[in-house]
Design a protein around this motif. Sequence first.
Motif, PDB file in Angstrom:
ATOM      1  N   GLU A  69       0.832  -1.203   0.000  1.00  0.00           N
ATOM      2  CA  GLU A  69       0.000   0.000   0.000  1.00  0.00           C
ATOM      3  C   GLU A  69       0.867   1.253   0.000  1.00  0.00           C
ATOM      4  OE1 GLU A  69      -3.238   2.008   2.943  1.00  0.00           O
ATOM      5  OE2 GLU A  69      -3.431  -0.147   2.572  1.00  0.00           O
ATOM      6  N   GLU A  70       1.942   1.232   0.763  1.00  0.00           N
ATOM      7  CA  GLU A  70       2.927   2.324   0.790  1.00  0.00           C
ATOM      8  C   GLU A  70       4.268   1.739   0.362  1.00  0.00           C
ATOM      9  OE1 GLU A  70       3.265   5.723   1.569  1.00  0.00           O
ATOM     10  OE2 GLU A  70       1.092   5.833   1.447  1.00  0.00           O
ATOM     11  N   PRO A  71       4.587   1.752  -0.930  1.00  0.00           N
ATOM     12  CA  PRO A  71       5.874   1.207  -1.376  1.00  0.00           C
ATOM     13  C   PRO A  71       7.041   1.956  -0.736  1.00  0.00           C
ATOM     14  CG  PRO A  71       4.461   1.775  -3.251  1.00  0.00           C
ATOM     15  CD  PRO A  71       3.803   2.309  -2.030  1.00  0.00           C
ATOM     16  N   THR A  72       8.182   1.289  -0.649  1.00  0.00           N
ATOM     17  CA  THR A  72       9.378   1.869  -0.037  1.00  0.00           C
ATOM     18  C   THR A  72      10.201   2.591  -1.090  1.00  0.00           C
ATOM     19  OG1 THR A  72       9.417   0.066   1.577  1.00  0.00           O
ATOM     20  CG2 THR A  72      11.462   1.326   1.286  1.00  0.00           C
ATOM     21  N   LEU A  73      10.539   3.833  -0.795  1.00  0.00           N
ATOM     22  CA  LEU A  73      11.360   4.614  -1.714  1.00  0.00           C
ATOM     23  C   LEU A  73      12.731   3.982  -1.886  1.00  0.00           C
ATOM     24  CD1 LEU A  73      10.789   8.350  -0.746  1.00  0.00           C
ATOM     25  CD2 LEU A  73      10.455   7.330  -2.994  1.00  0.00           C
ATOM     26  N   ASP A  74      13.221   3.986  -3.095  1.00  0.00           N
ATOM     27  CA  ASP A  74      14.601   3.591  -3.354  1.00  0.00           C
ATOM     28  C   ASP A  74      15.472   4.664  -2.701  1.00  0.00           C
ATOM     29  OD1 ASP A  74      17.191   3.396  -4.445  1.00  0.00           O
ATOM     30  OD2 ASP A  74      16.433   2.564  -6.316  1.00  0.00           O
ATOM     31  N   PRO A  75      16.344   4.293  -1.767  1.00  0.00           N
ATOM     32  CA  PRO A  75      17.136   5.303  -1.058  1.00  0.00           C
ATOM     33  C   PRO A  75      18.077   6.093  -1.956  1.00  0.00           C
ATOM     34  CG  PRO A  75      17.886   3.085  -0.515  1.00  0.00           C
ATOM     35  CD  PRO A  75      16.650   2.934  -1.333  1.00  0.00           C
ATOM     36  N   ASP A  76      18.315   5.621  -3.173  1.00  0.00           N
ATOM     37  CA  ASP A  76      19.176   6.339  -4.106  1.00  0.00           C
ATOM     38  C   ASP A  76      18.399   7.155  -5.137  1.00  0.00           C
ATOM     39  OD1 ASP A  76      21.553   5.561  -2.917  1.00  0.00           O
ATOM     40  OD2 ASP A  76      21.732   3.760  -4.143  1.00  0.00           O
ATOM     41  N   SER A  77      17.089   7.271  -4.966  1.00  0.00           N
ATOM     42  CA  SER A  77      16.308   8.130  -5.857  1.00  0.00           C
ATOM     43  C   SER A  77      16.404   9.572  -5.351  1.00  0.00           C
ATOM     44  CB  SER A  77      14.846   7.685  -5.913  1.00  0.00           C
ATOM     45  OG  SER A  77      14.188   7.937  -4.682  1.00  0.00           O
ATOM     46  N   ALA A  78      16.218  10.510  -6.249  1.00  0.00           N
ATOM     47  CA  ALA A  78      16.339  11.926  -5.887  1.00  0.00           C
ATOM     48  C   ALA A  78      15.389  12.301  -4.753  1.00  0.00           C
ATOM     49  CB  ALA A  78      16.083  12.798  -7.107  1.00  0.00           C
ATOM     50  N   VAL A  79      14.144  11.843  -4.819  1.00  0.00           N
ATOM     51  CA  VAL A  79      13.165  12.195  -3.790  1.00  0.00           C
ATOM     52  C   VAL A  79      13.602  11.655  -2.428  1.00  0.00           C
ATOM     53  CG1 VAL A  79      10.775  11.852  -3.016  1.00  0.00           C
ATOM     54  CG2 VAL A  79      11.245  12.446  -5.399  1.00  0.00           C
ATOM     55  N   ALA A  80      14.039  10.404  -2.376  1.00  0.00           N
ATOM     56  CA  ALA A  80      14.481   9.821  -1.105  1.00  0.00           C
ATOM     57  C   ALA A  80      15.694  10.563  -0.548  1.00  0.00           C
ATOM     58  CB  ALA A  80      14.808   8.345  -1.288  1.00  0.00           C
ATOM     59  N   ILE A  81      16.619  10.929  -1.404  1.00  0.00           N
ATOM     60  CA  ILE A  81      17.809  11.660  -0.966  1.00  0.00           C
ATOM     61  C   ILE A  81      17.411  13.022  -0.409  1.00  0.00           C
ATOM     62  CG2 ILE A  81      19.952  12.758  -1.749  1.00  0.00           C
ATOM     63  CD1 ILE A  81      20.196  10.335  -3.750  1.00  0.00           C
ATOM     64  N   LEU A  82      16.487  13.705  -1.075  1.00  0.00           N
ATOM     65  CA  LEU A  82      16.032  15.008  -0.584  1.00  0.00           C
ATOM     66  C   LEU A  82      15.319  14.890   0.760  1.00  0.00           C
ATOM     67  CD1 LEU A  82      14.666  16.611  -3.883  1.00  0.00           C
ATOM     68  CD2 LEU A  82      16.691  17.328  -2.576  1.00  0.00           C
ATOM     69  N   ILE A  83      14.465  13.887   0.897  1.00  0.00           N
ATOM     70  CA  ILE A  83      13.757  13.683   2.167  1.00  0.00           C
ATOM     71  C   ILE A  83      14.763  13.407   3.279  1.00  0.00           C
ATOM     72  CG2 ILE A  83      12.216  12.124   3.429  1.00  0.00           C
ATOM     73  CD1 ILE A  83      10.639  11.821   0.759  1.00  0.00           C
ATOM     74  N   ASP A  84      15.693  12.507   3.030  1.00  0.00           N
ATOM     75  CA  ASP A  84      16.705  12.173   4.030  1.00  0.00           C
ATOM     76  C   ASP A  84      17.515  13.406   4.424  1.00  0.00           C
ATOM     77  OD1 ASP A  84      18.412  10.206   5.569  1.00  0.00           O
ATOM     78  OD2 ASP A  84      19.916  11.007   4.161  1.00  0.00           O
ATOM     79  N   PHE A  85      17.915  14.184   3.444  1.00  0.00           N
ATOM     80  CA  PHE A  85      18.718  15.374   3.730  1.00  0.00           C
ATOM     81  C   PHE A  85      17.923  16.372   4.569  1.00  0.00           C
ATOM     82  CE2 PHE A  85      21.327  19.090   2.978  1.00  0.00           C
ATOM     83  CZ  PHE A  85      22.599  18.544   2.999  1.00  0.00           C
ATOM     84  N   HIS A  86      16.670  16.566   4.223  1.00  0.00           N
ATOM     85  CA  HIS A  86      15.809  17.472   4.993  1.00  0.00           C
ATOM     86  C   HIS A  86      15.619  16.968   6.429  1.00  0.00           C
ATOM     87  CE1 HIS A  86      12.507  19.984   6.237  1.00  0.00           C
ATOM     88  NE2 HIS A  86      11.740  18.923   6.383  1.00  0.00           N
ATOM     89  N   GLU A  87      15.473  15.668   6.597  1.00  0.00           N
ATOM     90  CA  GLU A  87      15.305  15.124   7.949  1.00  0.00           C
ATOM     91  C   GLU A  87      16.557  15.303   8.796  1.00  0.00           C
ATOM     92  OE1 GLU A  87      13.965  11.118   7.207  1.00  0.00           O
ATOM     93  OE2 GLU A  87      11.887  11.783   6.885  1.00  0.00           O
ATOM     94  N   ARG A  88      17.722  15.270   8.171  1.00  0.00           N
ATOM     95  CA  ARG A  88      18.975  15.476   8.906  1.00  0.00           C
ATOM     96  C   ARG A  88      19.253  16.950   9.171  1.00  0.00           C
ATOM     97  NH1 ARG A  88      23.677  12.604   6.079  1.00  0.00           N
ATOM     98  NH2 ARG A  88      23.097  14.257   4.788  1.00  0.00           N
ATOM     99  N   TYR A  89      18.812  17.808   8.247  1.00  0.00           N
ATOM    100  CA  TYR A  89      19.046  19.248   8.362  1.00  0.00           C
ATOM    101  C   TYR A  89      17.705  19.965   8.189  1.00  0.00           C
ATOM    102  CZ  TYR A  89      23.853  17.785   7.320  1.00  0.00           C
ATOM    103  OH  TYR A  89      25.072  17.173   7.331  1.00  0.00           O
ATOM    104  N   GLU A  90      17.006  20.170   9.289  1.00  0.00           N
ATOM    105  CA  GLU A  90      15.655  20.727   9.218  1.00  0.00           C
ATOM    106  C   GLU A  90      15.608  22.118   8.598  1.00  0.00           C
ATOM    107  OE1 GLU A  90      13.638  20.482  12.939  1.00  0.00           O
ATOM    108  OE2 GLU A  90      13.910  18.320  13.071  1.00  0.00           O
TER     109      GLU A  90
END
Length: 182
Positions: free
Chosen positions: A78-99
């Motif tokens: 129902e909620e697929p897992t983002l590929d951690p190397d996709s642009a969207v996943a990288i942006l989300i991760d970066f935002h979570e580390r640097y609010e």
Amino acid sequence: MLIMYHSIQDKDGYMIRSADKFREDLERLYAEGYRPISMADYINNTISVGAGYTPFVLTFDDGHRTNYQFLEDTLENEEPTLDPDSAVAILIDFHERYEDFDLKGIFYLNGGSRFGKDGLSEYKIKKLIEMGLEIGNHTYGHEDLGKASVETIQKTIGKNQIELQAIVPGVTINSLALSFGG
């Protein structure tokens, strides 16, 4: 400053950036005091970053699958897992580390299979908007507008605009990325 990417893949190449290099780009921008803003803020001159920071707009052309991709074995979830190397996943991760590095960026999309042929194009576009990211028009068939007739220009921009707004009714698409710069 506008920074344009096309595809995030395993290695760097013409219009291709590796996931690791994209992460390095974001780290460097952050360290040097750059903060992302939306294209809408840029167009409307409502730029707001903290004192001492420099705004920039992050863009992605063509709607490549590597910009917004799920792990294959989760596509049926129902909620697929983002590929951690996709642009969207990288942006989300970066935002979570640097609010203070806002989750901002615009994805200029063509017609057809946007973000790959996994059948989830509409889902992905809606999720982008929910996350506060933007979509823009990149023509329907990636035509070189510098060589196209007025009729072709109107059709390719209009068709893409109509389809994108049908996917996300009420969304504002107020910018166009020129295919081939033409």
